[in-house]
Every structure is written in C-alpha cells, then in structure tokens.
Design a protein around this motif. Structure first.
Motif, PDB file in Angstrom:
ATOM      1  N   VAL A   9      77.860 100.550 -64.761  1.00  0.00           N
ATOM      2  CA  VAL A   9      76.438 100.043 -65.246  1.00  0.00           C
ATOM      3  C   VAL A   9      75.478 101.282 -64.319  1.00  0.00           C
ATOM      4  O   VAL A   9      75.420 101.065 -63.046  1.00  0.00           O
ATOM      5  CB  VAL A   9      75.894  98.912 -65.068  1.00  0.00           C
ATOM      6  CG1 VAL A   9      74.329  98.706 -65.678  1.00  0.00           C
ATOM      7  CG2 VAL A   9      76.656  97.969 -66.243  1.00  0.00           C
ATOM      8  N   CYS A  10      74.587 101.897 -65.005  1.00  0.00           N
ATOM      9  CA  CYS A  10      73.459 102.506 -64.296  1.00  0.00           C
ATOM     10  C   CYS A  10      71.860 102.505 -64.954  1.00  0.00           C
ATOM     11  O   CYS A  10      72.113 101.523 -66.003  1.00  0.00           O
ATOM     12  CB  CYS A  10      73.881 103.887 -63.751  1.00  0.00           C
ATOM     13  SG  CYS A  10      73.862 105.199 -65.495  1.00  0.00           S
ATOM     14  N   PRO A  18      78.650 106.995 -66.297  1.00  0.00           N
ATOM     15  CA  PRO A  18      79.728 107.903 -66.978  1.00  0.00           C
ATOM     16  C   PRO A  18      80.653 108.388 -66.118  1.00  0.00           C
ATOM     17  O   PRO A  18      81.872 108.611 -66.135  1.00  0.00           O
ATOM     18  CB  PRO A  18      79.206 108.773 -67.970  1.00  0.00           C
ATOM     19  CG  PRO A  18      77.637 109.002 -67.500  1.00  0.00           C
ATOM     20  CD  PRO A  18      77.512 107.644 -66.869  1.00  0.00           C
ATOM     21  N   THR A  19      79.977 109.057 -64.930  1.00  0.00           N
ATOM     22  CA  THR A  19      80.799 109.747 -64.064  1.00  0.00           C
ATOM     23  C   THR A  19      81.833 108.574 -63.309  1.00  0.00           C
ATOM     24  O   THR A  19      82.887 108.961 -63.013  1.00  0.00           O
ATOM     25  CB  THR A  19      79.974 110.433 -62.917  1.00  0.00           C
ATOM     26  OG1 THR A  19      79.163 111.314 -63.458  1.00  0.00           O
ATOM     27  CG2 THR A  19      80.667 110.962 -61.620  1.00  0.00           C
ATOM     28  N   GLY A  20      81.220 107.650 -62.827  1.00  0.00           N
ATOM     29  CA  GLY A  20      81.984 106.531 -62.385  1.00  0.00           C
ATOM     30  C   GLY A  20      83.072 106.028 -63.252  1.00  0.00           C
ATOM     31  O   GLY A  20      84.249 105.554 -62.856  1.00  0.00           O
ATOM     32  N   GLU A  34      84.681 100.939 -68.871  1.00  0.00           N
ATOM     33  CA  GLU A  34      83.678 101.373 -69.941  1.00  0.00           C
ATOM     34  C   GLU A  34      82.140 101.475 -68.940  1.00  0.00           C
ATOM     35  O   GLU A  34      82.450 101.301 -68.018  1.00  0.00           O
ATOM     36  CB  GLU A  34      83.511 100.269 -71.078  1.00  0.00           C
ATOM     37  CG  GLU A  34      84.598 100.219 -72.080  1.00  0.00           C
ATOM     38  CD  GLU A  34      84.278  99.055 -72.839  1.00  0.00           C
ATOM     39  OE1 GLU A  34      84.963  99.376 -74.143  1.00  0.00           O
ATOM     40  OE2 GLU A  34      83.606  98.270 -72.574  1.00  0.00           O
ATOM     41  N   SER A  35      81.411 102.147 -69.585  1.00  0.00           N
ATOM     42  CA  SER A  35      80.210 102.256 -68.876  1.00  0.00           C
ATOM     43  C   SER A  35      78.820 101.895 -69.848  1.00  0.00           C
ATOM     44  O   SER A  35      79.093 102.224 -71.197  1.00  0.00           O
ATOM     45  CB  SER A  35      80.044 103.576 -68.241  1.00  0.00           C
ATOM     46  OG  SER A  35      79.763 104.583 -69.385  1.00  0.00           O
ATOM     47  N   ALA A  36      77.614 101.820 -69.322  1.00  0.00           N
ATOM     48  CA  ALA A  36      76.816 101.442 -70.160  1.00  0.00           C
ATOM     49  C   ALA A  36      75.253 101.724 -69.275  1.00  0.00           C
ATOM     50  O   ALA A  36      75.304 101.608 -67.902  1.00  0.00           O
ATOM     51  CB  ALA A  36      76.684 100.016 -70.767  1.00  0.00           C
ATOM     52  N   GLY A  37      74.045 101.672 -69.845  1.00  0.00           N
ATOM     53  CA  GLY A  37      73.151 101.834 -69.100  1.00  0.00           C
ATOM     54  C   GLY A  37      71.986 100.806 -69.515  1.00  0.00           C
ATOM     55  O   GLY A  37      71.876 100.297 -70.727  1.00  0.00           O
ATOM     56  N   ILE A  38      71.112 100.418 -68.542  1.00  0.00           N
ATOM     57  CA  ILE A  38      69.777  99.445 -68.757  1.00  0.00           C
ATOM     58  C   ILE A  38      68.932  99.644 -69.617  1.00  0.00           C
ATOM     59  O   ILE A  38      68.570  98.794 -70.651  1.00  0.00           O
ATOM     60  CB  ILE A  38      69.646  98.825 -67.157  1.00  0.00           C
ATOM     61  CG1 ILE A  38      70.656  98.141 -66.599  1.00  0.00           C
ATOM     62  CG2 ILE A  38      68.290  98.078 -67.581  1.00  0.00           C
ATOM     63  CD1 ILE A  38      70.283  97.811 -65.331  1.00  0.00           C
ATOM     64  N   ASN A  39      68.417 100.823 -69.441  1.00  0.00           N
ATOM     65  CA  ASN A  39      67.391 101.514 -70.152  1.00  0.00           C
ATOM     66  C   ASN A  39      67.822 101.888 -71.529  1.00  0.00           C
ATOM     67  O   ASN A  39      67.082 102.077 -72.494  1.00  0.00           O
ATOM     68  CB  ASN A  39      66.634 102.427 -69.457  1.00  0.00           C
ATOM     69  CG  ASN A  39      65.885 102.224 -68.415  1.00  0.00           C
ATOM     70  OD1 ASN A  39      65.740 101.101 -68.087  1.00  0.00           O
ATOM     71  ND2 ASN A  39      65.434 102.976 -67.490  1.00  0.00           N
ATOM     72  N   PRO A  45      74.126 112.349 -75.289  1.00  0.00           N
ATOM     73  CA  PRO A  45      75.333 112.935 -74.428  1.00  0.00           C
ATOM     74  C   PRO A  45      75.140 113.038 -73.050  1.00  0.00           C
ATOM     75  O   PRO A  45      73.956 112.555 -72.180  1.00  0.00           O
ATOM     76  CB  PRO A  45      75.743 114.435 -74.816  1.00  0.00           C
ATOM     77  CG  PRO A  45      73.924 114.824 -75.214  1.00  0.00           C
ATOM     78  CD  PRO A  45      73.199 113.576 -75.851  1.00  0.00           C
ATOM     79  N   ALA A  46      76.209 113.093 -72.210  1.00  0.00           N
ATOM     80  CA  ALA A  46      75.962 113.051 -70.479  1.00  0.00           C
ATOM     81  C   ALA A  46      74.947 114.416 -70.195  1.00  0.00           C
ATOM     82  O   ALA A  46      75.065 115.298 -70.844  1.00  0.00           O
ATOM     83  CB  ALA A  46      77.336 113.456 -69.998  1.00  0.00           C
TER      84      ALA A  46
END
Length: 392
Positions: A9-10, A18-20, A34-39, A45-46
């Motif tokens: 999460v970032c 996504p890098t992590g 998997e990854s996701a964002g708070i905002n 895209p990246a």
C-alpha cells in the motif's frame, strides 16, 4: 502463520506500491502479491518516471493499473506492507482489526520509511527505488529467500585448490598483477549490485592466492552492516573496521592473521549506527593510506552498490575496482545502474567478473576434466571418449 498473500500500500498506487509489488513477485513467485493506494488514482497507469527508473533493476511496470484500497483487499491479505507511518495510522483508523498484520515495508532495514518521490526527477526516483530494492532481500521470514550459509563452508583455495573456480581466480591474479602496476595505490575494491552475486567468494579467494606467491595481503571486510568474513575463517569480530573508524582501537590492533592461508584480515567489527558516516570520516582515508604503505595488495569487500552508498565511498579512495555479477541472476540493468552510481563518484572500474557461469560441453579444453570430491579425480567427458574412439 503461513504467508500466502501480501498487499502493498502507498498513497496513489502509481509509483511505490506497484514497484514493491513487482519486486516482491520477482523474489516470492509462489505468494500472491497485490498493491493498492489510499487516495485512489483508480485506473491510472504507473508513473512514467517510476517505470523508467525501476526498469534499471530488471523489473517492468508495464500493464499496471492503479487500484483504490478497500476493506475486502485487506481482509483477503495475510500481510499488509505500507511505505510510511501515516498509512499505518490510516489503516488503524478505518480498520483497527487490520493493524496487527500491517507493517512498514522498510521493517527489515532500520524501520525506515520510503518517502513519496514528489519531486519528479530521476534522482528522487532512484533514491526511493534504491530503498525499495535494498529491503526486498530482507524478507527471509517468508521462507522464500535463500539462506546464505557463512559458517562451516569449505575455503576453496585451501580445501579444494584444483577447483575450476580457483583456477579462474588464478588467472585473475595474473591479470591484476599487470593492471595494478601503475595504480595510484594498492587498494582493490570488490562489489556488486545486490547480495549473493559472489563478491565475498571472489575477494577471499583472491586474497589467499595472492598470498601464496609471497605477496603481503590485507583483506578488509567493509560491510559493517552484514559482514561475515570472520565466520568464514573463523576470526574474532570484537575489534574490526567499525571499531577502527570510531577510534576505539588502533589500525594495528584490528589486524588478525588467517594462519592457514597466510594473509591478514580486518573484520567488519561491531555493527555501528552510522556505517556510511564512518566511511566518510578522515580516519578511513588515513587507514587506507596506512594499509597501502604496508601491504602489496589491500582487498576491500564492500556491501551491494544498489543497497547502500558504502561501496561508492570506498571506491572513491581505491585505485582499482572490480564488479562481480552472477550469471543468470544479475541483470544488465542492475550492472548499468551500478556503473552509473560509481561513475558519479569518479570510481575507477577496472572490469566485471561474471561468477557462476555454467560450463559449456562444447569447450573441450575447459570441460575435459571434471573435479569431484576430495581426491580431485580427473574424469573424461563421455563426449571426449567418443571422439577418441572415432579417431581409433
């Protein structure tokens, strides 16, 4: 608890997380990442600058689409890794039950946070992704990273002197004899982009082989974070390089002799809180000068270049530097990133050693003998036997 799924999460899910995610997928292929964002920059895209920078490490962000963090994602994950403390606080506020399985991504190295590269410049992104890359190999408790054995291992120049690897390093010894004749000092630094590329194996083997021809050799373990040369020989580690640089012991007091191979060693010493700052101190420069005046060759084994700045600091004082890459493991992008970083510090790179190359059966000269076991019995390849029969 068995970890089967990880959520990274970032803030926006277009850069750090996504890098992590992609880096973890590279090291932990059997775990769902998997990854996701708070905002919630959902659908984007990246970040292009992030994608260009991480490509240097052999990882692509192509095809990534940002996602917004949800309660369902967190429930379905065994572990949640966040980049900053504020994201831990956010998760605790909206889902207190998830706090127990949420950790900083940088937990495995000094608990450092990985900041948002808000300044859209290559330097900012390189800094952030160096932090990410340096933390990935620390995830040993997942059971996916290979345990690096450092004790009770054979020291090849002594225990297996006819090993093909030792023969290759003998060739390196000859090449260095001529390459270093006009060098400004007698300091030779070994480093590599990441862990487990074989730099310590090469440097320790070379130290023993140079000592065998009557040269005075000093081997310095400059990895004050995770050095393990003292375990290989074995030697004491209560008075090492960190103790020298912090002024606790004199230069001479830190010297130990590995009697079996007849060369001197300075171990890494006790783990200091500020390894990079110690290497920047004038006392390190004086130690280098002192050692260069007393030995025919001073070999310095350093930490990985892409993980910390230590190698670049050492290399700026060494007249010669050799990089070690591991065949089929180290990527070209990683080596390019290494050379760029060292060149910024005006490090004199003499060349690259490719370690662990698979021998080709096509090469009759190198593959005609197979050294196995303690007796080093010479064994002809079946292909070589067929060739002789055909000649008869």
């Amino acid at each position: 608890m068995i970890i089967q799924s990880i959520l990274v999460v970032c803030t926006g899910n277009i850069c750090r997380s996504p890098t992590g995610e992609r880096l973890l997928q590279k090291y932990l292929p059997l775990i769902r990442i998997e990854s996701a964002g708070i905002n919630g920059l959902e659908g984007q895209p990246a970040d292009c600058c992030a994608a260009d920078t991480i490509l240097q490490y052999g990882v692509s962000l192509q095809g990534h689409v940002a996602r917004k963090l949800t309660h369902a994602m967190m429930r379905q994950s065994d572990l949640i890794l966040v980049m900053e403390s504020r994201q831990l606080n956010y998760i605790s506020a909206i889902a207190p039950e998830m706090r127990g399985k949420s950790l900083l991504f940088g937990r495995w190295l000094d608990n450092k946070e990985i900041p948002d590269p808000y300044c859209k410049s290559p330097d900012a992104f390189e800094y952030v992704f160096d932090l990410l890359v340096s933390r990935i190999p620390k995830v040993h408790f997942f059971g996916a990273a290979e345990k690096h054995k450092t004790t009770n291992v054979p020291f090849l120049p002594i225990d297996r002197p006819l090993d093909i690897f030792v023969e290759a390093v003998r060739g390196l010894r000859t090449s260095l004899h001529f390459a270093m004749m006009e060098a400004e000092n007698k300091i030779l630094m070994f480093s590599g982009p990441t862990q487990n590329c074989g730099k310590t194996l090469v440097s320790t083997t070379l130290a023993a082989l140079v000592a065998q021809v009557g040269e005075r050799v000093l081997l310095v373990d400059a990895d004050m974070r995770k050095g393990y040369v003292h375990n290989i020989f074995p030697l004491r580690n209560d008075s090492g390089l960190s103790d020298v640089l912090s002024g606790k012991v004199s230069f001479q007091q830190a010297i130990q002799t590995y009697e079996t191979a007849n060369f001197d060693v300075v171990t890494c010493g006790q783990i200091p809180p500020n390894p990079a700052e110690l290497l920047m101190h004038d006392r390190f420069r004086k130690f280098i000068q002192w050692a260069s005046e007393r030995y025919d060759m001073v070999i310095i084994d350093t930490p990985p270049i892409l993980a910390v700045t230590d190698a670049a600091l050492v290399g700026s004082l060494a007249a010669s530097t050799l990089l070690v890459a591991r065949y089929n493991v180290t990527s070209v992008k990683e080596m390019l990133a290494c050379t760029r970083r060292l060149q910024k510090m005006n490090v004199n790179i003499k060349g690259v050693i490719v370690n662990d190359v698979v021998r080709s059966a096509v090469s009759y000269y190198s593959a005609g003998y197979n050294l196995q076991g303690d007796d080093y019995e010479k064994v002809a390849l079946a292909k070589g036997k067929k060739k002789r029969r055909a000649g008869n």
